[in-house]
Design an enzyme around this catalytic site. Structure first.
Site, PDB file in Angstrom:
ATOM      1  N   ARG A   5     -23.722   6.963  14.933  1.00  0.00           N
ATOM      2  CA  ARG A   5     -23.527   6.647  13.494  1.00  0.00           C
ATOM      3  C   ARG A   5     -21.954   6.488  13.625  1.00  0.00           C
ATOM      4  O   ARG A   5     -20.844   6.351  13.782  1.00  0.00           O
ATOM      5  CB  ARG A   5     -23.219   8.500  12.678  1.00  0.00           C
ATOM      6  CG  ARG A   5     -24.512   9.173  13.028  1.00  0.00           C
ATOM      7  CD  ARG A   5     -25.468   8.555  11.480  1.00  0.00           C
ATOM      8  NE  ARG A   5     -26.449   9.483  11.384  1.00  0.00           N
ATOM      9  CZ  ARG A   5     -27.716   9.653  11.888  1.00  0.00           C
ATOM     10  NH1 ARG A   5     -28.177   8.279  12.298  1.00  0.00           N
ATOM     11  NH2 ARG A   5     -29.031  10.105  11.672  1.00  0.00           N
ATOM     12  N   GLY A  19       5.916  -5.048   5.861  1.00  0.00           N
ATOM     13  CA  GLY A  19       5.798  -6.745   6.296  1.00  0.00           C
ATOM     14  C   GLY A  19       5.431  -7.722   4.851  1.00  0.00           C
ATOM     15  O   GLY A  19       7.070  -8.536   5.145  1.00  0.00           O
ATOM     16  N   GLY A  20       5.317  -7.531   4.136  1.00  0.00           N
ATOM     17  CA  GLY A  20       4.856  -8.069   2.997  1.00  0.00           C
ATOM     18  C   GLY A  20       6.026  -8.262   2.418  1.00  0.00           C
ATOM     19  O   GLY A  20       6.674  -9.367   1.205  1.00  0.00           O
ATOM     20  N   THR A  21       6.672  -7.056   2.338  1.00  0.00           N
ATOM     21  CA  THR A  21       7.680  -6.467   0.947  1.00  0.00           C
ATOM     22  C   THR A  21       9.076  -7.518   1.834  1.00  0.00           C
ATOM     23  O   THR A  21      10.183  -7.722   0.562  1.00  0.00           O
ATOM     24  CB  THR A  21       8.070  -4.942   0.667  1.00  0.00           C
ATOM     25  OG1 THR A  21       6.354  -4.292   0.430  1.00  0.00           O
ATOM     26  CG2 THR A  21       9.145  -4.180  -0.186  1.00  0.00           C
ATOM     27  N   VAL A  55      -7.800   8.467   3.080  1.00  0.00           N
ATOM     28  CA  VAL A  55      -7.509  10.058   2.701  1.00  0.00           C
ATOM     29  C   VAL A  55      -6.383   9.573   4.041  1.00  0.00           C
ATOM     30  O   VAL A  55      -5.806  10.192   4.048  1.00  0.00           O
ATOM     31  CB  VAL A  55      -8.516  10.416   3.346  1.00  0.00           C
ATOM     32  CG1 VAL A  55      -9.854  11.066   3.315  1.00  0.00           C
ATOM     33  CG2 VAL A  55      -9.908  10.041   4.985  1.00  0.00           C
ATOM     34  N   ASP A  76       0.899   1.460   9.107  1.00  0.00           N
ATOM     35  CA  ASP A  76       0.381   0.436  10.187  1.00  0.00           C
ATOM     36  C   ASP A  76       1.196   0.613  10.985  1.00  0.00           C
ATOM     37  O   ASP A  76       0.948   0.332  12.326  1.00  0.00           O
ATOM     38  CB  ASP A  76       0.041  -0.999  10.035  1.00  0.00           C
ATOM     39  CG  ASP A  76      -1.310  -1.142   8.550  1.00  0.00           C
ATOM     40  OD1 ASP A  76      -2.197  -0.075   8.237  1.00  0.00           O
ATOM     41  OD2 ASP A  76      -1.053  -2.039   7.635  1.00  0.00           O
ATOM     42  N   GLY A 115      -4.844   0.373   9.818  1.00  0.00           N
ATOM     43  CA  GLY A 115      -3.867  -0.511  10.658  1.00  0.00           C
ATOM     44  C   GLY A 115      -3.964  -1.588  10.169  1.00  0.00           C
ATOM     45  O   GLY A 115      -2.993  -2.761  11.042  1.00  0.00           O
ATOM     46  N   GLY A 147       0.747  -1.040  -0.293  1.00  0.00           N
ATOM     47  CA  GLY A 147       0.320   0.204  -0.029  1.00  0.00           C
ATOM     48  C   GLY A 147       0.585   1.139  -0.029  1.00  0.00           C
ATOM     49  O   GLY A 147       2.077   1.732   0.796  1.00  0.00           O
ATOM     50  N   ASP A 159       2.065  -6.891  -5.760  1.00  0.00           N
ATOM     51  CA  ASP A 159       2.582  -8.403  -6.695  1.00  0.00           C
ATOM     52  C   ASP A 159       3.983  -9.243  -5.945  1.00  0.00           C
ATOM     53  O   ASP A 159       4.548  -8.290  -5.595  1.00  0.00           O
ATOM     54  CB  ASP A 159       2.686  -8.416  -7.894  1.00  0.00           C
ATOM     55  CG  ASP A 159       1.790  -8.098  -9.157  1.00  0.00           C
ATOM     56  OD1 ASP A 159       1.177  -8.483  -8.455  1.00  0.00           O
ATOM     57  OD2 ASP A 159       1.361  -6.574  -9.811  1.00  0.00           O
TER      58      ASP A 159
HETATM   59  O1  F6P Z   1      -0.855  -1.749   4.981  1.00  0.00           O
HETATM   60  C1  F6P Z   1      -1.389  -0.367   4.637  1.00  0.00           C
HETATM   61  C2  F6P Z   1      -3.006  -0.172   4.631  1.00  0.00           C
HETATM   62  O2  F6P Z   1      -3.833   0.917   4.477  1.00  0.00           O
HETATM   63  C3  F6P Z   1      -3.989  -1.060   5.814  1.00  0.00           C
HETATM   64  O3  F6P Z   1      -4.295   0.197   6.707  1.00  0.00           O
HETATM   65  C4  F6P Z   1      -5.266  -1.581   5.262  1.00  0.00           C
HETATM   66  O4  F6P Z   1      -5.374  -2.999   6.286  1.00  0.00           O
HETATM   67  C5  F6P Z   1      -4.653  -2.382   3.809  1.00  0.00           C
HETATM   68  O5  F6P Z   1      -3.055  -1.345   3.855  1.00  0.00           O
HETATM   69  C6  F6P Z   1      -5.818  -1.848   2.445  1.00  0.00           C
HETATM   70  O6  F6P Z   1      -4.687  -2.233   1.720  1.00  0.00           O
HETATM   71  P1  F6P Z   1      -5.546  -1.969  -0.214  1.00  0.00           P
HETATM   72  O7  F6P Z   1      -4.945  -1.002   0.246  1.00  0.00           O
HETATM   73  O8  F6P Z   1      -5.099  -3.113  -0.428  1.00  0.00           O
HETATM   74  O9  F6P Z   1      -6.775  -2.013  -0.163  1.00  0.00           O
END
Ligand code: F6P
Length: 375
Positions: free
Chosen positions: A293, A113-115, A300, A137, A180, A15, A77
């Site tokens: 609500r 972490g994924g990267t 954002v 996050d 997060g 992200g 990816d």
């Molecule tokens: O890791 C950052 C993040 O914004 C997380 O907080 C959220 O769960 C996720 O990415 C959303 O992922 P995507 O951009 O794939 O919708």
């Protein structure tokens, strides 16, 4: 003396996060000062497969410090599971061939972490890699902080600030969902800074009756509104038990069939969880008889110009990465450690997640000022 480093690549994955361009600039400008050529690869690891490039020089690096997003584009990816022409393929060997053919000495991977996991796979395949910890996050292991978090924290705090006056005017509960993933840093930080009355984290499963009781206590004192900051990954105690059982099942699964079944179960739970904030608001309305609500902060939190804190962090991590590369240090994440940086082997980062310890000082602080944490 090791080989003189001549050419490196850089990519942004996962992200997007405020501060990515500041980090690209930090790596790029320092590398150029060391006499190292730098090539940007577009759209995460896919750029390394499909030769999507952007040459980074003084002019492309100029004016990007304050810009949100990433000039390189990003994607989720994975090198070992990439969809190519509609089919999922392991592209590690292709990346390796391209890396050698293009004469790269290292690839800098900016991500969470994924990267780190994907970069470790490339390290194990014999490539030189370095990662920088980026994510709103703040859940990357072995670093004090990740860039993107400070900006997202400011945005989420400002939103909670703004929700106060409308909740107060209408005597409502406003449930604000904060990003997060499975970590509560952003919600906890923004909840404390924005003075939320209830803060719900993935790390502390909640009891909806306890939240309703805290809100009713406020009403009895004459305060007929409440702000509930809820992390997107927060869960009730019951849901948490169900999730934990499904995760255990996946962990223990031996056969492909059992694994598939456990994964399907988890995916269904994930889908169900997506409506959690709305369900929670309804439950609170029923239990407290206060109108409620929902505000989902969403993307954002990731957009727009990075804060000063993120620009500084991203610049110093990026610059430190280029210094390490010049010295021939690879296979590490450049972590933030106090005012300095530290090179942490990727093996210590990949597959780990930094979540909020339940006795963390921020948690204790929230409790001390009377915030309900739902437990
Ligand atoms: O890791 C950052 C993040 O914004 C997380 O907080 C959220 O769960 C996720 O990415 C959303 O992922 P995507 O951009 O794939 O919708």
């Amino acid at each position: 003396m090791g080989k003189k480093i001549q050419r490196i690549g850089i990519l942004t994955a996962g992200g997007d996060s405020p501060g990515l361009n500041a980090a690209i600039r930090g790596v790029g400008k320092t590398a150029l000062n060391h006499g190292i050529e730098i090539i940007g690869f577009r759209d995460g690891f896919r750029g390394l497969v499909e030769n999507r490039r952007l040459k980074l020089d003084k002019s492309t690096l100029a004016g990007i410090l304050t810009v949100g997003g990433t000039i390189l584009g990003t994607s989720r990816d994975k090198p070992h599971r990439m969809v190519i022409d509609g089919r999922t393929k392991d592209m590690t060997d292709v990346i390796k061939e391209n890396y050698l053919e293009w004469g790269l000495d290292c690839v800098v991977c900016l991500g969470g972490g994924g990267t780190a996991k994907n970069a470790l796979r490339l390290k194990q395949a014999g490539l030189n890699v370095i990662t920088l910890p980026k994510t709103i996050d703040n859940d990357v292991a072995m670093t004090d902080a990740t860039f993107g978090f400070a900006t997202a924290l400011d945005i989420a705090t400002e939103t909670i600030d703004r929700l106060h006056s409308t909740a107060h005017s209408h005597h409502r509960i406003i449930v604000a969902e904060v990003m997060g993933h499975r970590a509560g840093w952003l919600t906890l930080g923004a909840g404390i800074a924005g003075g939320a009355d209830v803060i719900l984290l993935p790390e502390i499963p909640y009891d909806v009756e306890k939240i309703a009781e805290a809100i009713k206590r406020r009403s009895r004192r004459g305060t007929n509104f409440s702000i509930v900051a809820v992390a997107e990954g927060a869960m009730s105690r019951d849901d948490h038990r169900t999730f934990a059982a499904a995760e255990k099942k996946l962990e223990r699964a031996k056969s492909i069939h059992d694994k598939k079944e456990a994964k399907t179960e988890l995916a269904a739970l994930d889908v169900r969880h997506q409506g959690n904030t709305i369900r929670l608001a309804k439950q609170l309305e029923e239990l407290t008889h206060l109108e409620s609500r929902v505000t989902i902060l969403g993307y954002v939190q990731r957009g727009g110009t990075p804060s000063a804190a993120d620009r500084i962090l991203a610049t110093r991590l990026g610059s430190a990465a280029a210094d390490l590369i010049e010295k021939g240090v690879f296979g590490v994440m450049v972590a933030a450690r106090g005012d300095g940086t530290e090179a942490v082997p990727l093996e210590k980062v990949a597959g780990k997640r930094k979540i909020v310890p339940v006795d963390h000082s921020w948690v204790r602080t929230a409790r001390s000022v009377g915030t309900c944490l739902g437990d």
